[in-house]
Design a protein around this motif. Structure first.
Motif, PDB file in Angstrom:
ATOM      1  N   GLY A 134      -2.713  -2.536  11.784  1.00 55.20           N
ATOM      2  CA  GLY A 134      -1.985  -3.504  12.586  1.00 55.20           C
ATOM      3  C   GLY A 134      -0.843  -4.189  11.870  1.00 55.20           C
ATOM      4  N   ALA A 135      -0.487  -3.733  10.673  1.00 55.49           N
ATOM      5  CA  ALA A 135       0.609  -4.362   9.929  1.00 55.49           C
ATOM      6  C   ALA A 135       1.902  -4.298  10.732  1.00 55.49           C
ATOM      7  CB  ALA A 135       0.785  -3.679   8.581  1.00 55.49           C
ATOM      8  N   TYR A 194       2.925 -15.231   1.527  1.00 54.21           N
ATOM      9  CA  TYR A 194       4.139 -14.445   1.741  1.00 54.21           C
ATOM     10  C   TYR A 194       3.922 -13.290   2.722  1.00 54.21           C
ATOM     11  CZ  TYR A 194       8.984 -13.804   0.062  1.00 54.21           C
ATOM     12  OH  TYR A 194      10.355 -13.747  -0.051  1.00 54.21           O
ATOM     13  N   PRO A 195       2.875 -12.476   2.554  1.00 57.70           N
ATOM     14  CA  PRO A 195       2.690 -11.378   3.519  1.00 57.70           C
ATOM     15  C   PRO A 195       2.531 -11.866   4.949  1.00 57.70           C
ATOM     16  CG  PRO A 195       1.318 -11.023   1.580  1.00 57.70           C
ATOM     17  CD  PRO A 195       1.860 -12.420   1.480  1.00 57.70           C
ATOM     18  N   LEU A 242       3.161  -5.360  -0.225  1.00 56.10           N
ATOM     19  CA  LEU A 242       2.991  -3.923  -0.077  1.00 56.10           C
ATOM     20  C   LEU A 242       1.589  -3.568   0.391  1.00 56.10           C
ATOM     21  CD1 LEU A 242       3.740  -0.953  -0.416  1.00 56.10           C
ATOM     22  CD2 LEU A 242       3.281  -1.178  -2.872  1.00 56.10           C
ATOM     23  N   TYR A 243       0.581  -4.128  -0.246  1.00 59.61           N
ATOM     24  CA  TYR A 243      -0.790  -3.788   0.150  1.00 59.61           C
ATOM     25  C   TYR A 243      -1.121  -4.354   1.533  1.00 59.61           C
ATOM     26  CZ  TYR A 243      -1.435  -1.989  -4.548  1.00 59.61           C
ATOM     27  OH  TYR A 243      -1.312  -1.258  -5.695  1.00 59.61           O
ATOM     28  N   ALA A 244      -0.555  -5.510   1.871  1.00 53.95           N
ATOM     29  CA  ALA A 244      -0.758  -6.038   3.222  1.00 53.95           C
ATOM     30  C   ALA A 244      -0.135  -5.119   4.259  1.00 53.95           C
ATOM     31  CB  ALA A 244      -0.171  -7.444   3.331  1.00 53.95           C
ATOM     32  N   ALA A 247       7.388  -8.558 -12.786  1.00 56.78           N
ATOM     33  CA  ALA A 247       6.083  -7.952 -12.510  1.00 56.78           C
ATOM     34  C   ALA A 247       5.883  -7.613 -11.037  1.00 56.78           C
ATOM     35  CB  ALA A 247       4.973  -8.884 -12.991  1.00 56.78           C
ATOM     36  N   GLY A 248       6.505  -8.389 -10.161  1.00 52.74           N
ATOM     37  CA  GLY A 248       6.421  -8.057  -8.739  1.00 52.74           C
ATOM     38  C   GLY A 248       5.057  -8.306  -8.119  1.00 52.74           C
ATOM     39  N   THR A 249       4.387  -9.392  -8.502  1.00 55.68           N
ATOM     40  CA  THR A 249       3.057  -9.623  -7.933  1.00 55.68           C
ATOM     41  C   THR A 249       3.133  -9.982  -6.446  1.00 55.68           C
ATOM     42  OG1 THR A 249       3.094 -11.937  -8.684  1.00 55.68           O
ATOM     43  CG2 THR A 249       2.081 -10.311 -10.147  1.00 55.68           C
ATOM     44  N   ASN A 250       4.140 -10.743  -6.052  1.00 52.83           N
ATOM     45  CA  ASN A 250       4.308 -11.016  -4.630  1.00 52.83           C
ATOM     46  C   ASN A 250       4.685  -9.743  -3.873  1.00 52.83           C
ATOM     47  OD1 ASN A 250       3.778 -13.725  -3.662  1.00 52.83           O
ATOM     48  ND2 ASN A 250       5.365 -14.432  -5.075  1.00 52.83           N
ATOM     49  N   MET A 251       5.506  -8.912  -4.504  1.00 55.79           N
ATOM     50  CA  MET A 251       5.833  -7.628  -3.897  1.00 55.79           C
ATOM     51  C   MET A 251       4.574  -6.812  -3.660  1.00 55.79           C
ATOM     52  SD  MET A 251       5.940  -4.163  -4.802  1.00 55.79           S
ATOM     53  CE  MET A 251       6.108  -4.171  -6.586  1.00 55.79           C
ATOM     54  N   ALA A 252       3.680  -6.785  -4.661  1.00 55.75           N
ATOM     55  CA  ALA A 252       2.440  -6.019  -4.523  1.00 55.75           C
ATOM     56  C   ALA A 252       1.590  -6.560  -3.387  1.00 55.75           C
ATOM     57  CB  ALA A 252       1.660  -6.058  -5.837  1.00 55.75           C
ATOM     58  N   ALA A 253       1.517  -7.892  -3.269  1.00 51.84           N
ATOM     59  CA  ALA A 253       0.740  -8.489  -2.184  1.00 51.84           C
ATOM     60  C   ALA A 253       1.289  -8.060  -0.831  1.00 51.84           C
ATOM     61  CB  ALA A 253       0.749 -10.009  -2.309  1.00 51.84           C
TER      62      ALA A 253
END
Length: 325
Positions: free
Chosen positions: A33-34, A184-185, A26-28, A18-24
Motif C-alpha cells: 500500500g505504499a 519522514y516516511p 526506502l524501506y517504507a 549515511a542516509g539513515t532517513n533515506m533508508a527509512a
C-alpha cells in the motif's frame, strides 16, 4: 503492472552521508500500500554510505561531487539526474548543500526537507543546544516544504521528543533521529498522495472559487458546483467531479469559448484535459486535478475565466477595474 504500482509517486532522494532517513523512506516504500517509490538516490558525495545501501537494494544512484564547481553546475547535474529518473518529487535527507533559488523555484511544492526542531522554533543550526538552553520540555523534528527562505516552508508534519534534564545535544540528537525515521516516511506518503485525494483537491478548488466575487456553492448532479450571482438566478461557472460519468479523473469542469477550443485542448494536452461525458457537448472542458505537477495558479486562472464568462456585467467590469489598478 498493478494499478496501485503505476499510480505511486516517484521520488528522488538527495543525501550527503549515511542516509539513515533515506533508508527509512526506502524501506517504507516497499511496504504494501505504499504511496511512493524511490526511483533515485543522488549525492554530492561519491563516497556517501547511503549510496551503497541504495545500490544494494536495487535503487538507481547518482553521484556528482560539488568540489571545484559552481553551485549552478552542481544543481544542474543533480536536477538532470532527478528528471531523467522520472521523479515527481525531490526529498532532501541530509543533503548538505544550499540549493540555488532557481532550482527551488522550479520544484516549488514538490521538494521536501526535514529539520531537527519544532518549527518555527530554532531555524538554522544548533537546534538541540538551543532547545536545551531555552529550557524547552520538548524538542523534535519537522517535515516541511522547501522554499527560498531558510526552514520557512509549509510544515507538513512534526514529531515531539521529550527533553531529559540530563540531556546533552548529542544524546537528544540520537532520540530525535529515531523520531525522524518514523516521521519522514509517513509525512512524505501523506503529502504525495494528497494530490490524488478528492477531499484535499475539492478544498483547494473551493477556496479558489469562493474567493471570486458573489460566488456560492451548490450541488449539481450529485457533485459540488460553483455559481456566480444570486441564489435564485446565479449561473454555474465550475463543477468538481470525482470520477463521475466514468471519466477516471478527479477534475474541475470549466467553460471554454466553444467546441473548437475544447477539442484542441483535449487533443494537444490529453494529460491535462478531457471532454466530459455529460458537459462536453456544451463546451465545458475537464481540467485533470489528480496528476503530478499540477499548477494551481493555472487552475485559478481557469476558474476566473469561467467566472467572467457568466458573471453579471457589473461584476465582470468591477473585476477588470480592480485588476487594472
Amino acid at each position: 503492472m498493478p494499478e496501485a504500482t503505476r499510480s505511486r509517486a516517484k521520488v528522488a532522494i538527495f543525501i550527503s552521508g549515511a542516509g539513515t532517513n533515506m533508508a527509512a523512506m526506502l524501506y517504507a516504500s516497499r511496504l504494501p500500500g505504499a504511496r511512493y517509490e524511490v526511483v533515485l538516490v543522488a549525492s554530492n558525495n561519491p563516497e556517501a554510505e547511503g549510496l551503497a545501501l541504495a545500490r544494494l537494494e536495487g535503487v538507481a544512484t547518482f553521484a556528482h561531487s560539488h568540489k571545484g564547481i559552481s553551485r549552478a553546475v552542481q544543481d544542474e547535474a543533480m536536477e538532470t539526474a532527478a528528471r531523467e529518473a522520472g521523479a515527481d518529487y525531490i526529498v532532501l535527507a541530509g543533503y548538505m548543500r544550499i540549493l540555488s533559488e532557481e532550482f527551488v523555484t522550479r520544484w516549488e511544492g514538490r521538494m521536501l526537507n526535514i529539520h531537527p526542531s519544532l518549527l518555527p522554533k530554532y531555524k538554522g543550526l544548533d537546534t538541540y543546544a538551543r532547545a536545551i538552553e531555552a529550557g524547552d520540555s520538548h524538542a523534535g523534528a519537522s517535515v516541511h516544504l522547501v522554499t527560498n527562505e531558510l526552514d520557512s516552508g509549509e510544515v507538513l508534519a512534526q514529531a515531539q521528543v521529550r527533553i531529559d534534564p540530563q540531556d546533552t545535544p548529542a544524546s537528544l540528537a540520537e532520540r530525535v533521529r529515531l523520531a525522524e525515521h518514523q516521521l519522514y516516511p509517513r509525512a512524505l506518503a501523506d503529502y504525495v498522495s494528497r494530490g490524488r485525494d478528492p477531499a484535499h483537491l475539492l478544498a483547494r478548488v473551493r477556496a479558489l472559487a469562493l474567493a471570486l466575487p458573489e460566488t456560492h456553492e451548490r450541488e449539481s448532479h450529485g457533485a459540488p458546483g460553483f455559481r456566480v450571482g444570486s441564489e435564485k438566478s446565479g449561473r454555474f461557472f465550475a463543477h468538481f467531479t470525482d470520477r463521475h460519468h466514468g471519466s477516471g479523473h478527479v477534475a474541475l469542469l470549466v467553460r471554454t469559448s466553444g467546441m473548437d477550443e475544447l477539442l484542441n485542448l483535449v487533443e494537444s494536452q490529453p494529460e491535462s484535459y478531457f471532454k466530459p461525458a455529460y458537459y462536453g457537448a456544451s463546451g465545458w472542458v475537464g481540467v485533470i486535478l489528480d496528476r503530478p505537477g499540477l499548477d494551481w495558479a493555472h487552475v485559478g486562472e481557469w476558474l476566473e475565466r469561467s467566472w467572467r464568462s457568466v458573471a453579471p456585467t457589473r461584476l465582470a467590469k468591477l473585476r477588470l477595474a480592480v485588476d487594472a489598478v
